[in-house]
Each structure stands twice: as structure tokens, then as C-alpha cells.
Scaffold this active site. Structure first.
Site, short mmCIF file in Angstrom:
data_model
loop_
_atom_site.label_atom_id
_atom_site.label_comp_id
_atom_site.label_asym_id
_atom_site.label_seq_id
_atom_site.Cartn_x
_atom_site.Cartn_y
_atom_site.Cartn_z
N LEU A 144 0.80 -1.21 0.00
CA LEU A 144 0.00 0.00 0.00
C LEU A 144 0.84 1.27 0.00
CD1 LEU A 144 -2.92 -1.00 2.39
CD2 LEU A 144 -3.05 -0.55 -0.06
N TYR B 29 0.33 9.61 14.28
CA TYR B 29 -0.73 8.67 13.90
C TYR B 29 -2.03 9.42 13.59
CZ TYR B 29 -4.44 5.21 14.40
OH TYR B 29 -5.56 4.43 14.19
#
Length: 289
Positions: free
Chosen positions: A36, A124
């Protein structure tokens, strides 16, 4: 209907496979078959497979690790969802994507609603927010589902860590000033299957951003106490639990103190409502899944 599911061994992906297998032509792509971080590889696979729905359950979820490898976090959590959204839009098919409570700073005294301004505290949360915005910028049909404190009987998560440590140690210190809703990955997968059914049945609500967590709230200490209660009922000898503040357990990434998400919009628009977190935990621990 051909469904492309990104992610294979993550806890949410495994629950989605259990919920969706047999209902659709499910094509699963994990990291061994699709990188990905490689945008062209994503485009090639989507164009070859020509799915009628794309579900992205893949992500860089190592919150502390993301602080030291921001490029990897943004590649998986921001750039890849944007590429998937582009390809989904070009095919005219919906994209379902999962996001997180970490897009907020946790300073709001009440549960967050979808329209609250994000302010992530770390890499994150920043990368997940960038992924949301990349999808929204394309304007194609999509569902972005923000959830929190995800656990299951697969992979690495708080439930499995607590089950192990409670039986290994004499005393266990757990943070008590971070509040949220522990959400079983199985509940998220079931809700996702219901959302797909509503869409296929012509009963879809508006596409867009929604909050999706278990009902109720607790702290990490409260969650650990509930896990201990289940183990104690099995006659296990367990560690003593001690509540501590976040300041006593420093981590590379700062966590939001308030992770509560208001899920009223999803219930109103799509008639989806997850169980209370206590009931979901019991179901998870007794589930044949």
C-alpha cells in the site's frame, strides 16, 4: 458483488472476512500481495479487479512507532486512502474507510461529534486525518467510520495484552484518566455488513463521515477491570490492578484524555447502533468467531 478488502491479518480485517465471506465475491489483499506504500501497485490492482465496493481496513496503527517513522505512517494512512478514493471515484463505486478518535486532542469535555474541529496530538492522528481529507477531497461516494479503542481475539490489542499480563504479574498499573468506548472489531464488522446491505437495498443514508463506537464509556483501568472480572469468573489467579494517571505512564505519542465519540448521526442516517461495550466484550469472549 465483487468486494475488494484491503488488509488481511489485522484484527478488523479478520472480523470483516468472517462477516462478509459467502455473501459477496470477497477479494482480500494483504501486504504480501499488495504494497500500500506503492501507489501504482494500488492503481494496477484496482483496475484489474474492477470491484463494485472497496473496503480499506489496512492502516499503520502502531501509535508510538509512528512518531519515529512518520513517512511510513503517512504512506499507509494518508496517501494510500487518497489513491483508493481516486480509483473508486473513477470506477463510480463506494469506498468504506476506517479512521480514529486520535484525530481529536481530547480536550473537549463532552463526546465529539463529526463536525468538531480535529486537532491530532501525534503523527498517527495527523496521518489518519490526512487520509480522511484525501478521501473527502475526491467527492466520490464514501463512508469514513471513526472508531476507538478497537480490540478482538486476533492480533495485538489491549484485551489480549491485559489477559496475558493479568496472569503473569502480581500487580498491574493501568491508566485511569483516559476515557473512551472499547469497541469490538466484530461489532464494527457487523455494522459494516449492515451498511452494505442498506446501500444495496436502496436504504442508504447520506455518504460521508460518521462516528462508530460501542455505547457507554470507561477508562483503560475500567476496561482492564472488566477483563479481569471475566478471567476471575474462570477461576484464574490474577494481578492486583492499580489505577494511575497518564503522567505516570509516559509514551512517545501523547494520547487524548477524552476519546468519546457521539454516534447519533450514524443511528439517525443509517439506523446503525452498536451494543454497549460491556455486552460486546462478553460476546467477544464467548464468540465462536
Amino acid at each position: 458483488m465483487r468486494v475488494l478488502l484491503l488488509g488481511q491479518r489485522g484484527q478488523l480485517s479478520q472480523e470483516l472476512q468472517l462477516s462478509l465471506q459467502g455473501q459477496y465475491e470477497l477479494v482480500v489483499r494483504g501486504r504480501s500481495r499488495l504494497d500500500l506504500a506503492d501507489s501504482e501497485q494500488i492503481r494496477q490492482q484496482v483496475r484489474e479487479l474492477r470491484p463494485e465496493l472497496i473496503i480499506n481496513a489496512a492502516a499503520h496503527t502502531a501509535v508510538d512507532q509512528a512518531e519515529s517513522e512518520p513517512e511510513a505512517a503517512f504512506a499507509l494512512n494518508a496517501r494510500a486512502p487518497g489513491v483508493l478514493a481516486e480509483e473508486a471515484a473513477s470506477l463510480g463505486v463506494p469506498l468504506i474507510h476506517y479512521s480514529t478518535d486520535y484525530v481529536f486532542d481530547g480536550r473537549k469535555p463532552a463526546p465529539y461529534v463529526e463536525d468538531d474541529a480535529p486537532n491530532p496530538l501525534g503523527v498517527y492522528g495527523q496521518s489518519k486525518l490526512a487520509g480522511e481529507r484525501a478521501i473527502q477531497a475526491l467527492g466520490g461516494p464514501h463512508l469514513i467510520l471513526r472508531t476507538s479503542w478497537v480490540y478482538s481475539l486476533h492480533g495485538r490489542n489491549f484485551l489480549l495484552t491485559m489477559q496475558r499480563l493479568l496472569q503473569e504479574r502480581d500487580e498491574l498499573k493501568v491508566v485511569a484518566d483516559q476515557i473512551g468506548a472499547p469497541t469490538w472489531a466484530g461489532s464494527i464488522a457487523t455494522a459494516t455488513a449492515q451498511l452494505i446491505q442498506r446501500w444495496q437495498g436502496g436504504q442508504a443514508g447520506p455518504w460521508g463521515l460518521y462516528h462508530l463506537t460501542a455505547r457507554g464509556e470507561t477508562s483503560w483501568f475500567g476496561f482492564a477491570s472488566a477483563i479481569a472480572e471475566q478471567l476471575r469468573a474462570e477461576g484464574r489467579s490474577l494481578a492486583r490492578l492499580q489505577a494511575i494517571p497518564s503522567s505516570a505512564y509516559p509514551t512517545p505519542a501523547q494520547r487524548p484524555l477524552n476519546s468519546r465519540l457521539d454516534c447519533t448521526r450514524l443511528q439517525r442516517d443509517w439506523r446503525i447502533r452498536l451494543p454497549d461495550w460491556h455486552a460486546a466484550l462478553r460476546e467477544c469472549l464467548t464468540s465462536p468467531r
